[in-house]
Design a protein around this motif. Sequence first.
Motif, PDB file in Angstrom:
ATOM      1  N   GLY A  15     -87.646   0.741  38.211  1.00  0.00           N
ATOM      2  CA  GLY A  15     -86.462   0.363  37.426  1.00  0.00           C
ATOM      3  C   GLY A  15     -85.411  -0.355  38.257  1.00  0.00           C
ATOM      4  O   GLY A  15     -84.207  -0.122  38.105  1.00  0.00           O
ATOM      5  N   THR A  16     -85.850  -1.274  39.130  1.00  0.00           N
ATOM      6  CA  THR A  16     -84.899  -1.910  40.052  1.00  0.00           C
ATOM      7  C   THR A  16     -83.882  -2.809  39.344  1.00  0.00           C
ATOM      8  O   THR A  16     -82.800  -3.057  39.873  1.00  0.00           O
ATOM      9  CB  THR A  16     -85.635  -2.748  41.118  1.00  0.00           C
ATOM     10  OG1 THR A  16     -86.500  -3.666  40.446  1.00  0.00           O
ATOM     11  CG2 THR A  16     -86.440  -1.878  42.052  1.00  0.00           C
ATOM     12  N   ARG A  17     -84.239  -3.286  38.125  1.00  0.00           N
ATOM     13  CA  ARG A  17     -83.292  -4.145  37.409  1.00  0.00           C
ATOM     14  C   ARG A  17     -82.079  -3.351  36.913  1.00  0.00           C
ATOM     15  O   ARG A  17     -81.109  -3.917  36.457  1.00  0.00           O
ATOM     16  CB  ARG A  17     -83.976  -4.814  36.204  1.00  0.00           C
ATOM     17  CG  ARG A  17     -84.846  -5.984  36.571  1.00  0.00           C
ATOM     18  CD  ARG A  17     -85.635  -6.464  35.395  1.00  0.00           C
ATOM     19  NE  ARG A  17     -86.609  -5.470  34.957  1.00  0.00           N
ATOM     20  CZ  ARG A  17     -87.153  -5.417  33.736  1.00  0.00           C
ATOM     21  NH1 ARG A  17     -86.804  -6.305  32.837  1.00  0.00           N
ATOM     22  NH2 ARG A  17     -88.027  -4.498  33.429  1.00  0.00           N
ATOM     23  N   PHE A  18     -82.190  -2.044  36.974  1.00  0.00           N
ATOM     24  CA  PHE A  18     -81.116  -1.228  36.412  1.00  0.00           C
ATOM     25  C   PHE A  18     -80.402  -0.380  37.453  1.00  0.00           C
ATOM     26  O   PHE A  18     -79.748   0.617  37.133  1.00  0.00           O
ATOM     27  CB  PHE A  18     -81.680  -0.325  35.308  1.00  0.00           C
ATOM     28  CG  PHE A  18     -80.914  -0.442  34.030  1.00  0.00           C
ATOM     29  CD1 PHE A  18     -81.476  -1.006  32.907  1.00  0.00           C
ATOM     30  CD2 PHE A  18     -79.594  -0.003  33.962  1.00  0.00           C
ATOM     31  CE1 PHE A  18     -80.751  -1.118  31.728  1.00  0.00           C
ATOM     32  CE2 PHE A  18     -78.866  -0.123  32.801  1.00  0.00           C
ATOM     33  CZ  PHE A  18     -79.449  -0.675  31.681  1.00  0.00           C
ATOM     34  N   ARG A 103     -99.644  11.902  38.039  1.00  0.00           N
ATOM     35  CA  ARG A 103     -98.778  11.225  39.014  1.00  0.00           C
ATOM     36  C   ARG A 103     -99.434   9.948  39.523  1.00  0.00           C
ATOM     37  O   ARG A 103    -100.615   9.932  39.870  1.00  0.00           O
ATOM     38  CB  ARG A 103     -98.546  12.122  40.236  1.00  0.00           C
ATOM     39  CG  ARG A 103     -97.593  13.284  40.026  1.00  0.00           C
ATOM     40  CD  ARG A 103     -96.167  12.821  39.927  1.00  0.00           C
ATOM     41  NE  ARG A 103     -95.464  12.778  41.196  1.00  0.00           N
ATOM     42  CZ  ARG A 103     -94.315  13.416  41.411  1.00  0.00           C
ATOM     43  NH1 ARG A 103     -93.743  14.144  40.493  1.00  0.00           N
ATOM     44  NH2 ARG A 103     -93.711  13.314  42.570  1.00  0.00           N
ATOM     45  N   GLN A 104     -98.648   8.897  39.565  1.00  0.00           N
ATOM     46  CA  GLN A 104     -99.050   7.687  40.287  1.00  0.00           C
ATOM     47  C   GLN A 104     -98.274   7.777  41.601  1.00  0.00           C
ATOM     48  O   GLN A 104     -97.042   7.679  41.589  1.00  0.00           O
ATOM     49  CB  GLN A 104     -98.648   6.429  39.503  1.00  0.00           C
ATOM     50  CG  GLN A 104     -99.113   5.145  40.143  1.00  0.00           C
ATOM     51  CD  GLN A 104     -98.511   3.896  39.502  1.00  0.00           C
ATOM     52  OE1 GLN A 104     -97.464   3.958  38.854  1.00  0.00           O
ATOM     53  NE2 GLN A 104     -99.144   2.771  39.689  1.00  0.00           N
ATOM     54  N   LYS A 105     -98.991   8.005  42.699  1.00  0.00           N
ATOM     55  CA  LYS A 105     -98.280   8.336  43.951  1.00  0.00           C
ATOM     56  C   LYS A 105     -97.413   7.189  44.456  1.00  0.00           C
ATOM     57  O   LYS A 105     -96.374   7.386  45.066  1.00  0.00           O
ATOM     58  CB  LYS A 105     -99.286   8.745  45.023  1.00  0.00           C
ATOM     59  CG  LYS A 105     -99.881  10.111  44.729  1.00  0.00           C
ATOM     60  CD  LYS A 105    -100.823  10.519  45.833  1.00  0.00           C
ATOM     61  CE  LYS A 105    -101.745  11.617  45.329  1.00  0.00           C
ATOM     62  NZ  LYS A 105    -103.026  11.610  46.006  1.00  0.00           N
ATOM     63  N   MET A 108     -98.001   0.985  42.252  1.00  0.00           N
ATOM     64  CA  MET A 108     -98.867  -0.148  42.620  1.00  0.00           C
ATOM     65  C   MET A 108     -99.204  -1.024  41.428  1.00  0.00           C
ATOM     66  O   MET A 108    -100.262  -1.660  41.392  1.00  0.00           O
ATOM     67  CB  MET A 108    -100.141   0.365  43.288  1.00  0.00           C
ATOM     68  CG  MET A 108     -99.856   0.902  44.697  1.00  0.00           C
ATOM     69  SD  MET A 108    -101.283   1.724  45.404  1.00  0.00           S
ATOM     70  CE  MET A 108    -102.449   0.399  45.477  1.00  0.00           C
ATOM     71  N   GLY A 109     -98.313  -1.039  40.447  1.00  0.00           N
ATOM     72  CA  GLY A 109     -98.487  -1.938  39.316  1.00  0.00           C
ATOM     73  C   GLY A 109     -98.888  -1.234  38.027  1.00  0.00           C
ATOM     74  O   GLY A 109     -99.406  -0.120  38.038  1.00  0.00           O
ATOM     75  N   LEU A 110     -98.615  -1.940  36.918  1.00  0.00           N
ATOM     76  CA  LEU A 110     -98.886  -1.385  35.590  1.00  0.00           C
ATOM     77  C   LEU A 110    -100.385  -1.130  35.385  1.00  0.00           C
ATOM     78  O   LEU A 110    -100.783  -0.101  34.833  1.00  0.00           O
ATOM     79  CB  LEU A 110     -98.345  -2.369  34.535  1.00  0.00           C
ATOM     80  CG  LEU A 110     -98.566  -2.043  33.081  1.00  0.00           C
ATOM     81  CD1 LEU A 110     -98.018  -0.674  32.717  1.00  0.00           C
ATOM     82  CD2 LEU A 110     -97.910  -3.112  32.201  1.00  0.00           C
TER      83      LEU A 110
HETATM   84  P1  UTP Z   1     -91.632  -3.045  34.914  1.00  0.00           P
HETATM   85  O1  UTP Z   1     -91.881  -3.898  36.079  1.00  0.00           O
HETATM   86  O2  UTP Z   1     -91.000  -3.617  33.716  1.00  0.00           O
HETATM   87  O3  UTP Z   1     -90.767  -1.777  35.268  1.00  0.00           O
HETATM   88  O4  UTP Z   1     -92.994  -2.331  34.521  1.00  0.00           O
HETATM   89  P2  UTP Z   1     -90.124  -1.284  36.579  1.00  0.00           P
HETATM   90  O5  UTP Z   1     -90.957  -1.609  37.766  1.00  0.00           O
HETATM   91  O6  UTP Z   1     -89.812   0.154  36.353  1.00  0.00           O
HETATM   92  O7  UTP Z   1     -88.734  -2.031  36.509  1.00  0.00           O
HETATM   93  P3  UTP Z   1     -88.026  -3.165  37.381  1.00  0.00           P
HETATM   94  O8  UTP Z   1     -88.748  -4.437  37.072  1.00  0.00           O
HETATM   95  O9  UTP Z   1     -88.135  -2.727  38.825  1.00  0.00           O
HETATM   96  O10 UTP Z   1     -86.625  -3.129  36.886  1.00  0.00           O
HETATM   97  C1  UTP Z   1     -93.425  -2.144  33.177  1.00  0.00           C
HETATM   98  C2  UTP Z   1     -93.777  -0.704  32.911  1.00  0.00           C
HETATM   99  O11 UTP Z   1     -94.793  -0.260  33.777  1.00  0.00           O
HETATM  100  C3  UTP Z   1     -94.432   0.933  34.439  1.00  0.00           C
HETATM  101  C4  UTP Z   1     -92.919   0.970  34.388  1.00  0.00           C
HETATM  102  O12 UTP Z   1     -92.470   2.309  34.424  1.00  0.00           O
HETATM  103  C5  UTP Z   1     -92.610   0.265  33.079  1.00  0.00           C
HETATM  104  O13 UTP Z   1     -92.668   1.168  31.987  1.00  0.00           O
HETATM  105  N1  UTP Z   1     -94.991   0.882  35.815  1.00  0.00           N
HETATM  106  C6  UTP Z   1     -94.831  -0.239  36.559  1.00  0.00           C
HETATM  107  C7  UTP Z   1     -95.678   1.971  36.299  1.00  0.00           C
HETATM  108  O14 UTP Z   1     -95.828   3.017  35.642  1.00  0.00           O
HETATM  109  N2  UTP Z   1     -96.178   1.886  37.572  1.00  0.00           N
HETATM  110  C8  UTP Z   1     -96.042   0.788  38.336  1.00  0.00           C
HETATM  111  O15 UTP Z   1     -96.542   0.777  39.469  1.00  0.00           O
HETATM  112  C9  UTP Z   1     -95.345  -0.302  37.818  1.00  0.00           C
END
Ligand code: UTP
Length: 289
Positions: A15-18, A103-105, A108-110
């Motif tokens: 959530g770095t944008r927030f 848990r995602q330790k 490492m991406g969606l």
């Molecule tokens: P985002 O990139 O929009 O969310 O990922 P972020 O990383 O939380 O926010 P910013 O960009 O740093 O502000 C989309 C979704 O994927 C989840 C996030 O929680 C969000 O719901 N996500 C992302 C994971 O669960 N794990 C990850 O490694 C990356």
Amino acid sequence: MKKVKKAVFPVAGMGTRFLPATKASPKEMLPLVDKPLIQYVVEEAIESGIQEIIMITGRGKNAIEDHFDRSMELENLLEKRNQTEELASVRKISDMCDFWYIRQKEPMGLGHAILKARDMIGDEPFAVLLGDDIIHTNGTPALAQLLEVYNRTGASVVAIEEVAKERVSSYGIVDPVHCEGSLCMVKGLVEKPEPESAPSNLAVIGRYVLTPRIFEMLDKVNPDQKGEIQLTAGLNALCAVEPLHGCKFTGKRYDAGDKLGFVIATVEYALRRGDIGTEFQKYLAELKF
Ligand code: UTP
């Protein structure tokens, strides 16, 4: 065809944008008026027929688990004080459905987060919902619209929305073969393309119904330059071996993971409320700034 009963909620992002709001508390717990973002999305999943929710969590996300758990102390207090309405609203949250946590330790991406749910999903189709995207509808919830397409076709479906050309570099963008009404057949996807090279202006929004074959694809995709496994890359591989649809859902989407999007959502959700909407509208009409 198997029915979709399970939904994955990846909530392990940073959530770095927030920042700084998200330094010590999860962005999914930011409230729109009086309800955390994640609860809106959980309610959408349940209204769409989902029975089990698997949250992919990470460090600092305990508040989400607590929110969907019973709070006996709070319930006893509300009972003692005869605050029956509040008690019902608190109980409703934990009674909504079965919640599981993995848990995602490391973030490492969606795509990597979704892979974590592989053993719990097994060989079934499943939904994925992102808590950043809040979708208001007057009728059928957005996920239910996608499920309707899945139930008709048996193929994976992603929610799509037209965005302004200059905004395509913030989204995963689909390459459609053809579109008919609200449905597009997708032949490829590109993550955050430059406007000049984007295959369309149809952006993928955070609602998906996927066949379990996506796990095989995510297992094989290479990490991007940041070392992250992107869902877009997995979907791009999936549509080479199976049909993939894009569904232009009916409803209004808010990007609540972004500061401006979040403020817009807050204003509009407050205006829709029966208890404070009229007074808030009056306040806005008289506001001199
Ligand atoms: P985002 O990139 O929009 O969310 O990922 P972020 O990383 O939380 O926010 P910013 O960009 O740093 O502000 C989309 C979704 O994927 C989840 C996030 O929680 C969000 O719901 N996500 C992302 C994971 O669960 N794990 C990850 O490694 C990356």
